[in-house]
Motif scaffolding. Structure first.
Motif, PDB file in Angstrom:
ATOM      1  N   LEU A  76     -70.797  26.837  65.394  1.00  9.20           N
ATOM      2  CA  LEU A  76     -69.499  27.281  64.927  1.00  9.20           C
ATOM      3  C   LEU A  76     -69.174  28.688  65.422  1.00  9.20           C
ATOM      4  O   LEU A  76     -67.657  28.830  65.661  1.00  9.20           O
ATOM      5  CB  LEU A  76     -69.588  27.211  63.544  1.00  9.20           C
ATOM      6  N   HIS A  77     -69.694  29.597  65.504  1.00  8.84           N
ATOM      7  CA  HIS A  77     -69.395  30.725  65.918  1.00  8.84           C
ATOM      8  C   HIS A  77     -68.793  30.801  67.435  1.00  8.84           C
ATOM      9  O   HIS A  77     -67.682  31.410  67.777  1.00  8.84           O
ATOM     10  CB  HIS A  77     -70.489  31.728  65.814  1.00  8.84           C
ATOM     11  N   ALA A  78     -69.453  30.297  68.262  1.00  9.53           N
ATOM     12  CA  ALA A  78     -68.999  29.858  69.523  1.00  9.53           C
ATOM     13  C   ALA A  78     -67.792  29.341  69.534  1.00  9.53           C
ATOM     14  O   ALA A  78     -66.963  29.738  70.452  1.00  9.53           O
ATOM     15  CB  ALA A  78     -70.304  29.134  70.301  1.00  9.53           C
ATOM     16  N   ALA A  79     -67.606  28.024  68.991  1.00 12.97           N
ATOM     17  CA  ALA A  79     -66.333  27.369  68.944  1.00 12.97           C
ATOM     18  C   ALA A  79     -65.210  28.228  68.534  1.00 12.97           C
ATOM     19  O   ALA A  79     -64.100  28.246  69.023  1.00 12.97           O
ATOM     20  CB  ALA A  79     -66.457  26.152  67.945  1.00 12.97           C
ATOM     21  N   CYS A  80     -65.355  29.096  67.483  1.00 15.30           N
ATOM     22  CA  CYS A  80     -64.298  30.340  67.074  1.00 15.30           C
ATOM     23  C   CYS A  80     -64.127  31.168  68.168  1.00 15.30           C
ATOM     24  O   CYS A  80     -62.859  31.384  68.382  1.00 15.30           O
ATOM     25  CB  CYS A  80     -64.857  30.926  65.946  1.00 15.30           C
ATOM     26  N   PHE A  81     -65.238  31.642  69.040  1.00 18.23           N
ATOM     27  CA  PHE A  81     -65.007  32.521  69.822  1.00 18.23           C
ATOM     28  C   PHE A  81     -64.119  31.757  70.994  1.00 18.23           C
ATOM     29  O   PHE A  81     -63.210  32.300  71.502  1.00 18.23           O
ATOM     30  CB  PHE A  81     -66.092  32.907  70.512  1.00 18.23           C
ATOM     31  N   ALA A  82     -64.445  30.557  71.448  1.00 21.71           N
ATOM     32  CA  ALA A  82     -63.761  29.830  72.622  1.00 21.71           C
ATOM     33  C   ALA A  82     -62.289  29.567  72.244  1.00 21.71           C
ATOM     34  O   ALA A  82     -61.254  29.499  73.032  1.00 21.71           O
ATOM     35  CB  ALA A  82     -64.469  28.622  72.825  1.00 21.71           C
ATOM     36  N   ILE A 134     -65.614  32.260  61.029  1.00 14.10           N
ATOM     37  CA  ILE A 134     -64.277  32.832  61.432  1.00 14.10           C
ATOM     38  C   ILE A 134     -64.507  34.416  61.093  1.00 14.10           C
ATOM     39  O   ILE A 134     -63.910  35.125  62.054  1.00 14.10           O
ATOM     40  CB  ILE A 134     -63.342  32.353  60.136  1.00 14.10           C
ATOM     41  N   LEU A 135     -65.151  34.670  60.051  1.00 10.16           N
ATOM     42  CA  LEU A 135     -65.358  36.291  59.845  1.00 10.16           C
ATOM     43  C   LEU A 135     -66.139  36.731  60.933  1.00 10.16           C
ATOM     44  O   LEU A 135     -65.871  38.001  61.221  1.00 10.16           O
ATOM     45  CB  LEU A 135     -66.221  36.581  58.585  1.00 10.16           C
ATOM     46  N   TYR A 136     -67.131  36.165  61.357  1.00  7.21           N
ATOM     47  CA  TYR A 136     -67.802  36.775  62.702  1.00  7.21           C
ATOM     48  C   TYR A 136     -67.037  37.053  63.793  1.00  7.21           C
ATOM     49  O   TYR A 136     -67.190  38.140  64.490  1.00  7.21           O
ATOM     50  CB  TYR A 136     -68.998  35.918  62.916  1.00  7.21           C
ATOM     51  N   THR A 137     -65.761  36.450  63.960  1.00  8.22           N
ATOM     52  CA  THR A 137     -64.885  36.781  65.077  1.00  8.22           C
ATOM     53  C   THR A 137     -63.950  37.638  64.863  1.00  8.22           C
ATOM     54  O   THR A 137     -62.869  37.995  65.668  1.00  8.22           O
ATOM     55  CB  THR A 137     -64.558  35.429  65.761  1.00  8.22           C
ATOM     56  N   GLY A 138     -63.945  38.295  63.458  1.00  3.06           N
ATOM     57  CA  GLY A 138     -62.725  38.928  62.987  1.00  3.06           C
ATOM     58  C   GLY A 138     -61.651  38.421  62.367  1.00  3.06           C
ATOM     59  O   GLY A 138     -60.730  38.917  61.865  1.00  3.06           O
ATOM     60  N   GLY A 139     -61.479  36.923  62.315  1.00  6.93           N
ATOM     61  CA  GLY A 139     -60.407  36.354  61.605  1.00  6.93           C
ATOM     62  C   GLY A 139     -60.547  36.195  60.089  1.00  6.93           C
ATOM     63  O   GLY A 139     -61.588  36.673  59.451  1.00  6.93           O
TER      64      GLY A 139
END
Length: 402
Positions: A78-84, A107-112
């Motif tokens: 999921l983290h990777a998908a949000c980044f991509a 979502i939070l991991y990527t700053g969203g």
């Protein structure tokens, strides 16, 4: 024994329905699975070897996509998908509140910023009309959760996303093996993630994957799981470099899966159809047992979908019973039925409350959560096991019905 009133425990003076606890979920690992793992342990590669692309190719075929990238967990996927997808500081991503925290944490991991849209109280899936209300100029993506294994309404959601230029991510942690309008899980969104935790349909111990048809996402996902590093000559900034050369082009993570896990996953995937078939058989038997019991409600199946039934959530409508859901939960445990609860709405967790999310923003999700109990459902269950669960539910139902 249990934190219940003495008069409420009177019924439990009798022998419980079962002598031993029946878990709500359990993996099915056979000798072939074990042999495949042992063969890897005896090989030259325990990680970053040939079993990983073998598993990914099989997974892409199952999902109906061109590409699959395996990860160390469903959360990592999921983290990777949000980044991509390009989620970053200032981005909003709409998702369901009735899910495990990972669907939102990524979502939070990527700053969203997670934005929660309410659910349909019958299917327990995100309501497309509620999603529409939440779209703003800052919305970057949708993370659509297939609750308990039932596909969400992807036609409406994908059309909505396309009209607003949004990336769609399907959280199919519950729904590998499901069908939506004759389409396999990876065929409805830009990216689809799977989880291979032991209680899921197939297991790699821990593990996950992202499947996609988009080549650009594929390359980003490969690099993201390996510190942002690539050896692909076509992607290197330094041309005409030596064979050993590699580049870190962005800040990624060590989210690699091992060959040990991948070998187990490839073996398990061969039995996915068998696993899903049994889950569906058990769900049909449960539906038949509970359909004539006022006050109980099971997940309604939308048209043209076929759930793969990761969970069997049973709703105990509070107006019909003399006690709370929590007392009913404890009563079923006293019958040695391993019940669980899926899920506390994500924004009600203390961490999310500290971020400013307020109770009441998704009333349907909150109402459903207060009445749900997950009862056992896994392919190793026998018909006798299922009957024990039904007997326990009927016993508790009759005792606490108003």
């Amino acid at each position: 024994m249990l934190n219940m009133q003495k008069e409420q425990l009177a019924m439990y003076g009798a022998k419980p329905v079962r002598e031993k606890m029946l878990p709500y979920g359990k993996q099915w690992v056979d000798e072939t699975d074990i042999e495949n793992v042992v063969n890897v342990l005896r090989s030259d590669f325990l990680s970053s070897g040939p079993e990983i692309p073998k598993f990914e190719e099989a997974l892409a075929r199952e999902a109906g996509t061109r590409y699959a990238v395996a990860f160390s967990s469903g959360t990592a996927a999921l983290h990777a998908a949000c980044f991509a997808a390009g989620v970053e500081t200032g981005s909003e991503v709409i998702t369901s509140p009735l899910t495990f925290a990972a669907s939102s944490n990524c979502i939070l991991y990527t700053g969203g910023k997670p934005v929660f849209a309410d659910i349909d109280p019958l299917t327990f899936n995100i309501d497309s009309q509620e999603v529409y209300k939440k779209i703003t100029p800052n919305t970057k993506a949708l993370i659509i959760v297939d609750f308990a294994g039932q596909p969400a309404q992807y036609n409406e959601l994908y059309d909505m996303a396309s009209n607003h230029g949004l990336v769609t991510i399907r959280d199919a942690a519950h729904s590998i093996g499901s069908i939506y309008k004759e389409r396999r899980p990876g065929m409805s969104t830009d990216m689809t993630i799977f989880s291979f935790h032991p209680v899921k349909h197939i297991t790699t111990g821990e593990g996950g994957a992202v499947v996609t048809d988009r080549e650009d996402f594929y390359h980003q996902l490969l690099m993201f799981r390996n510190h942002g590093i690539t050896r692909d000559e076509q992607m290197l900034e330094q041309q005409n470099s030596p064979k050993w050369y590699y580049e870190m082009q962005f800040l990624g993570y060590n989210y690699r899966i091992t060959d040990i896990q991948a070998a187990l996953g490839t073996s398990q995937l061969k039995r996915l159809e068998q696993f899903v078939k049994r889950r569906r058989e058990l769900a049909v038997l449960y539906n038949k047992a509970f359909e004539q019991m006022p006050g109980l409600a099971f997940q309604q199946q939308a048209e043209e979908v076929s759930s793969s039934w990761h969970l069997y959530p049973l709703r105990w409508k509070k107006d019909f019973f003399s006690v709370s859901r929590d007392t009913i939960f404890q009563a079923l445990l006293a019958e040695n039925i391993g019940v669980n609860l899926h899920y506390i709405p994500v924004y009600l967790h203390p961490y999310y409350q500290s971020l400013g999310y307020q109770r009441g923003i998704c009333p349907n999700a909150e109402a459903v959560y207060e009445e749900l109990i997950t009862i056992p459902l896994f392919p190793l269950m026998t018909d006798r096991d299922l009957q024990d669960v039904v007997d326990a539910v009927v016993k508790v139902y009759n005792y606490f019905l108003k």
